[in-house]
Design a protein around this motif. Structure first.
Motif, PDB file in Angstrom:
ATOM      1  N   ALA A  22      33.933  50.837  26.181  1.00 53.75           N
ATOM      2  CA  ALA A  22      33.701  50.221  27.488  1.00 53.75           C
ATOM      3  C   ALA A  22      33.042  48.855  27.343  1.00 53.75           C
ATOM      4  O   ALA A  22      33.407  47.896  28.029  1.00 53.75           O
ATOM      5  CB  ALA A  22      32.835  51.135  28.353  1.00 53.75           C
ATOM      6  N   LEU A  23      32.077  48.743  26.430  1.00 56.47           N
ATOM      7  CA  LEU A  23      31.411  47.462  26.228  1.00 56.47           C
ATOM      8  C   LEU A  23      32.385  46.409  25.697  1.00 56.47           C
ATOM      9  O   LEU A  23      32.341  45.246  26.107  1.00 56.47           O
ATOM     10  CB  LEU A  23      30.234  47.626  25.262  1.00 56.47           C
ATOM     11  N   VAL A  24      33.258  46.835  24.784  1.00 54.51           N
ATOM     12  CA  VAL A  24      34.261  45.903  24.268  1.00 54.51           C
ATOM     13  C   VAL A  24      35.172  45.432  25.396  1.00 54.51           C
ATOM     14  O   VAL A  24      35.518  44.244  25.492  1.00 54.51           O
ATOM     15  CB  VAL A  24      35.075  46.564  23.138  1.00 54.51           C
ATOM     16  N   ALA A  25      35.559  46.363  26.266  1.00 54.92           N
ATOM     17  CA  ALA A  25      36.411  45.976  27.396  1.00 54.92           C
ATOM     18  C   ALA A  25      35.676  45.028  28.333  1.00 54.92           C
ATOM     19  O   ALA A  25      36.254  44.050  28.831  1.00 54.92           O
ATOM     20  CB  ALA A  25      36.866  47.222  28.151  1.00 54.92           C
ATOM     21  N   VAL A  26      34.380  45.299  28.589  1.00 56.61           N
ATOM     22  CA  VAL A  26      33.597  44.406  29.452  1.00 56.61           C
ATOM     23  C   VAL A  26      33.516  43.013  28.842  1.00 56.61           C
ATOM     24  O   VAL A  26      33.712  41.993  29.525  1.00 56.61           O
ATOM     25  CB  VAL A  26      32.181  44.988  29.670  1.00 56.61           C
ATOM     26  N   VAL A  27      33.217  42.951  27.554  1.00 56.51           N
ATOM     27  CA  VAL A  27      33.129  41.650  26.882  1.00 56.51           C
ATOM     28  C   VAL A  27      34.475  40.936  26.940  1.00 56.51           C
ATOM     29  O   VAL A  27      34.537  39.720  27.164  1.00 56.51           O
ATOM     30  CB  VAL A  27      32.670  41.836  25.425  1.00 56.51           C
ATOM     31  N   ALA A  28      35.573  41.697  26.742  1.00 57.75           N
ATOM     32  CA  ALA A  28      36.897  41.085  26.804  1.00 57.75           C
ATOM     33  C   ALA A  28      37.177  40.501  28.184  1.00 57.75           C
ATOM     34  O   ALA A  28      37.713  39.386  28.309  1.00 57.75           O
ATOM     35  CB  ALA A  28      37.961  42.126  26.443  1.00 57.75           C
ATOM     36  N   VAL A  29      36.799  41.243  29.243  1.00 57.89           N
ATOM     37  CA  VAL A  29      37.005  40.746  30.608  1.00 57.89           C
ATOM     38  C   VAL A  29      36.171  39.491  30.859  1.00 57.89           C
ATOM     39  O   VAL A  29      36.653  38.496  31.423  1.00 57.89           O
ATOM     40  CB  VAL A  29      36.661  41.845  31.628  1.00 57.89           C
ATOM     41  N   LEU A  30      34.889  39.528  30.418  1.00 55.93           N
ATOM     42  CA  LEU A  30      34.032  38.370  30.625  1.00 55.93           C
ATOM     43  C   LEU A  30      34.546  37.149  29.871  1.00 55.93           C
ATOM     44  O   LEU A  30      34.574  36.029  30.403  1.00 55.93           O
ATOM     45  CB  LEU A  30      32.600  38.696  30.193  1.00 55.93           C
ATOM     46  N   VAL A  31      34.942  37.370  28.623  1.00 54.11           N
ATOM     47  CA  VAL A  31      35.461  36.250  27.833  1.00 54.11           C
ATOM     48  C   VAL A  31      36.735  35.694  28.468  1.00 54.11           C
ATOM     49  O   VAL A  31      36.932  34.472  28.567  1.00 54.11           O
ATOM     50  CB  VAL A  31      35.711  36.696  26.376  1.00 54.11           C
ATOM     51  N   ALA A  32      37.612  36.630  28.903  1.00 50.81           N
ATOM     52  CA  ALA A  32      38.845  36.179  29.549  1.00 50.81           C
ATOM     53  C   ALA A  32      38.538  35.377  30.812  1.00 50.81           C
ATOM     54  O   ALA A  32      39.177  34.354  31.091  1.00 50.81           O
ATOM     55  CB  ALA A  32      39.720  37.390  29.877  1.00 50.81           C
ATOM     56  N   VAL A  34      35.679  33.672  31.506  1.00 42.37           N
ATOM     57  CA  VAL A  34      35.057  32.397  31.160  1.00 42.37           C
ATOM     58  C   VAL A  34      36.088  31.410  30.627  1.00 42.37           C
ATOM     59  O   VAL A  34      36.082  30.217  30.964  1.00 42.37           O
ATOM     60  CB  VAL A  34      33.926  32.618  30.133  1.00 42.37           C
ATOM     61  N   VAL A  35      36.978  31.905  29.770  1.00 44.94           N
ATOM     62  CA  VAL A  35      37.996  31.025  29.189  1.00 44.94           C
ATOM     63  C   VAL A  35      39.048  30.641  30.229  1.00 44.94           C
ATOM     64  O   VAL A  35      39.529  29.497  30.263  1.00 44.94           O
ATOM     65  CB  VAL A  35      38.654  31.710  27.970  1.00 44.94           C
ATOM     66  N   SER A  36      39.401  31.598  31.095  1.00 43.94           N
ATOM     67  CA  SER A  36      40.502  31.356  32.028  1.00 43.94           C
ATOM     68  C   SER A  36      40.092  30.525  33.228  1.00 43.94           C
ATOM     69  O   SER A  36      40.938  29.826  33.808  1.00 43.94           O
ATOM     70  CB  SER A  36      41.059  32.704  32.524  1.00 43.94           C
ATOM     71  N   TYR A  37      38.798  30.583  33.605  1.00 41.99           N
ATOM     72  CA  TYR A  37      38.395  29.910  34.844  1.00 41.99           C
ATOM     73  C   TYR A  37      38.707  28.413  34.828  1.00 41.99           C
ATOM     74  O   TYR A  37      39.348  27.899  35.761  1.00 41.99           O
ATOM     75  CB  TYR A  37      36.915  30.150  35.116  1.00 41.99           C
ATOM     76  N   PRO A  38      38.276  27.660  33.795  1.00 42.33           N
ATOM     77  CA  PRO A  38      38.612  26.223  33.829  1.00 42.33           C
ATOM     78  C   PRO A  38      40.114  25.972  33.749  1.00 42.33           C
ATOM     79  O   PRO A  38      40.621  25.019  34.358  1.00 42.33           O
ATOM     80  CB  PRO A  38      37.876  25.660  32.600  1.00 42.33           C
ATOM     81  N   LEU A  39      40.815  26.836  32.995  1.00 43.96           N
ATOM     82  CA  LEU A  39      42.265  26.657  32.899  1.00 43.96           C
ATOM     83  C   LEU A  39      42.927  26.912  34.250  1.00 43.96           C
ATOM     84  O   LEU A  39      43.811  26.156  34.677  1.00 43.96           O
ATOM     85  CB  LEU A  39      42.839  27.599  31.840  1.00 43.96           C
ATOM     86  N   ILE A  40      42.488  28.009  34.907  1.00 44.37           N
ATOM     87  CA  ILE A  40      43.065  28.330  36.217  1.00 44.37           C
ATOM     88  C   ILE A  40      42.706  27.255  37.237  1.00 44.37           C
ATOM     89  O   ILE A  40      43.539  26.845  38.055  1.00 44.37           O
ATOM     90  CB  ILE A  40      42.581  29.716  36.680  1.00 44.37           C
ATOM     91  N   ARG A 161      40.282  35.918  40.983  1.00 47.83           N
ATOM     92  CA  ARG A 161      39.911  37.244  41.499  1.00 47.83           C
ATOM     93  C   ARG A 161      40.938  38.290  41.086  1.00 47.83           C
ATOM     94  O   ARG A 161      40.587  39.419  40.730  1.00 47.83           O
ATOM     95  CB  ARG A 161      39.793  37.186  43.022  1.00 47.83           C
ATOM     96  N   ARG A 162      42.177  37.908  41.136  1.00 42.78           N
ATOM     97  CA  ARG A 162      43.222  38.852  40.702  1.00 42.78           C
ATOM     98  C   ARG A 162      43.084  39.175  39.213  1.00 42.78           C
ATOM     99  O   ARG A 162      43.276  40.308  38.784  1.00 42.78           O
ATOM    100  CB  ARG A 162      44.596  38.265  41.001  1.00 42.78           C
ATOM    101  N   LEU A 163      42.745  38.126  38.431  1.00 40.92           N
ATOM    102  CA  LEU A 163      42.532  38.360  37.001  1.00 40.92           C
ATOM    103  C   LEU A 163      41.365  39.306  36.767  1.00 40.92           C
ATOM    104  O   LEU A 163      41.437  40.225  35.940  1.00 40.92           O
ATOM    105  CB  LEU A 163      42.286  37.027  36.301  1.00 40.92           C
ATOM    106  N   LEU A 164      40.264  39.080  37.513  1.00 38.55           N
ATOM    107  CA  LEU A 164      39.103  39.963  37.354  1.00 38.55           C
ATOM    108  C   LEU A 164      39.432  41.378  37.801  1.00 38.55           C
ATOM    109  O   LEU A 164      38.972  42.362  37.183  1.00 38.55           O
ATOM    110  CB  LEU A 164      37.927  39.421  38.158  1.00 38.55           C
ATOM    111  N   LEU A 165      40.203  41.518  38.867  1.00 35.25           N
ATOM    112  CA  LEU A 165      40.596  42.856  39.308  1.00 35.25           C
ATOM    113  C   LEU A 165      41.427  43.544  38.233  1.00 35.25           C
ATOM    114  O   LEU A 165      41.217  44.740  37.937  1.00 35.25           O
ATOM    115  CB  LEU A 165      41.398  42.747  40.614  1.00 35.25           C
ATOM    116  N   ALA A 166      42.357  42.796  37.635  1.00 36.15           N
ATOM    117  CA  ALA A 166      43.147  43.381  36.547  1.00 36.15           C
ATOM    118  C   ALA A 166      42.252  43.760  35.373  1.00 36.15           C
ATOM    119  O   ALA A 166      42.447  44.796  34.724  1.00 36.15           O
ATOM    120  CB  ALA A 166      44.221  42.387  36.099  1.00 36.15           C
ATOM    121  N   GLY A 167      41.227  42.901  35.115  1.00 31.35           N
ATOM    122  CA  GLY A 167      40.306  43.225  34.031  1.00 31.35           C
ATOM    123  C   GLY A 167      39.517  44.480  34.305  1.00 31.35           C
ATOM    124  O   GLY A 167      39.285  45.302  33.402  1.00 31.35           O
TER     125      GLY A 167
END
Length: 464
Positions: A22-32, A34-40, A161-167
């Protein structure tokens, strides 16, 4: 079976694995995120500018047709303005002689009046930014569409928001999958722990299924081998104890019988010395067996003391030869010694003599009348070899493999030929290891067994 050990309060491996997943998944969502926000955000702004430019082109075309007097296009232009206003887009149509209204500048007007287009992102006085798209029309007017960047970025926010929901959905799925995987991984480990608990209470019929990942399966395999090895070892210990008990009982029975005869007056005065001598012989035999057992037990612990000095092994062997040549002569065995002039090693002379006596005792027991018994000593590079050879029945390759295990040869040849308890050879093997060497067994050129030890040495100087 004893009760399972009380819980220590530590979390289970399954819970830890599920938590880590679960922690790995949380970190993956957070990293995704943080990385995706400026790109999006950048992609949303680019898309907003493109869309605003398309709308500016469309509005300029509508105005051109409106100028041509087409009523339908006038209605379409009004509707388009309403649609744009609903999107937070302000429309500014500047006539040929008109002036610009901020954030549109005179420079922007100059570009459009020259037939060019304006596409820009600029700051406002309030600290925000706006998107500006300017287009010329055929009638000389200029069309400017202005949209706040925050409104344009709303599409990126929706995408994020859709990305975070998917995460989050992925997080829930990952936690469930991690929990299931942890249970599957922990199940064989729990079986292994239960098996180890049963083994600690004396069970030796433990057989675990070998499944799960390679590392977990190796634990089951190791426990299965351990169970088998413990069963075999305990079986040998039981056999050894039975053998020793039998060997102890024999001299005790003799001593008891002679003592009863003396106590009952069955033995006459003239037979007392002979009877006493027999009792003494049996007592000495019993004492030697008990001493060997004690030494064997000490060799398994750490309290056996060794006195290492430079020793001439030839002297030790000569002293032993004087005793064993006399014993061999009594039973008709031909004794000989093959010794060099001198051979010095750093070792414990008392333990070496103990090795020689046990080897000679074993050899004399199996050598028939008229057969040979040889004490031999020679040097090898970096070591000294001390061996005893006999003319007895010898050892098979299977015998050699277990020659120094307690009671192994006794169990194999009991009732077939004369054998000892196996304590002597086991003691030789352990003593050789404690002296820094090793014991060996094989076939002698005399036809019987060749058993000895290899000791580290020889030393460079001879003790006077």
């Amino acid at each position: 079976m004893s009760a399972p050990a009380a819980s220590s309060g530590r979390t289970t491996l399954g819970a830890q694995l599920a938590l880590v997943t679960a922690l790995v998944a949380v970190v993956a969502v957070l990293v995704a995120g943080v990385v995706s926000y400026p790109l999006i955000s950048a992609a949303a702004q680019t898309q907003a500018r493109q869309q605003l430019g398309t709308q500016a082109d469309l509005l300029a075309e509508v105005i051109d047709r409106q100028d041509d007097g087409v009523m339908g296009q006038m209605m379409n232009g009004a509707r388009l303005r309403q649609v744009l206003a609903a999107q937070g887009i302000s429309v500014d149509v500047v006539r040929p002689k008109g002036v610009a209204s901020p954030p549109v500048t005179e420079a922007d007007l100059a570009v459009t009046r020259a037939g060019g287009t304006v596409s820009d992102v600029r700051s406002t006085g309030s600290g925000g930014t706006v998107l500006i798209e300017g287009r010329p029309t055929g009638s000389g007017r200029s069309v400017f569409l202005v949209q706040d960047s925050a409104a344009a970025a709303s599409q990126g926010t929706v995408a994020l928001r859709r990305l975070l929901l998917a995460g989050l959905i992925g997080l829930v799925v990952a936690a469930g999958v991690g929990l299931l995987a942890a249970r599957r991984l922990v199940r064989p480990l729990r079986r292994a722990a239960d098996a180890a608990e049963r083994m600690s209470t004396g069970a030796r019929d433990v057989a675990l299924p070998v499944d799960g990942p390679e590392e977990v399966a190796s634990v089951s395999e190791s426990l299965n081998r351990l169970s088998s090895a413990l069963a075999q070892s305990e079986g040998r210990q039981r056999d050894f104890l039975l053998t020793v008990s039998h060997e102890l009982r024999t001299p005790l029975t003799g001593i008891t019988g002679y003592a009863e005869a003396l106590a009952d007056g069955v033995v006459g005065p003239e037979q007392v010395p002979a009877t006493g001598a027999l009792m003494l012989t049996e007592a000495q035999r019993l004492e030697r067996l008990v001493a060997d057992l004690l030494d064997l037990a000490r060799l398994g612990a750490a309290d056996l003391r060794l006195s290492l000095v430079d020793v001439d092994l030839v002297t030790v062997c000569h002293e032993a030869a004087g005793v064993w040549s006399a014993r061999c002569e009594k039973v008709g065995v031909r004794f000989s010694a093959e010794l060099p002039a001198t051979l010095v090693v750093r070792t414990d002379p008392l333990r070496v003599r103990q090795v020689v006596d046990n080897l000679c005792e074993n050899a004399l027991r199996v050598t028939p009348t008229g057969g040979p018994l040889v004490i031999a000593l020679h040097a090898q590079p970096g070591s000294a070899v001390l061996e005893v050879r006999d003319g007895g029945p010898g050892l098979t390759p299977d015998d050699v493999a277990v020659a120094f295990e307690p009671a192994a040869l006794y169990e194999r040849y009991r009732g077939v030929r004369t054998v000892g308890t196996g304590v002597g050879l086991a003691l030789v093997g352990r003593l050789a290891e404690r002296l820094g060497g090793r014991a060996f067994a094989g076939t002698a050129p005399e036809g019987g067994a060749r058993i000895g030890v290899v000791l580290p040495g020889p030393a460079p100087t001879l003790v006077p």
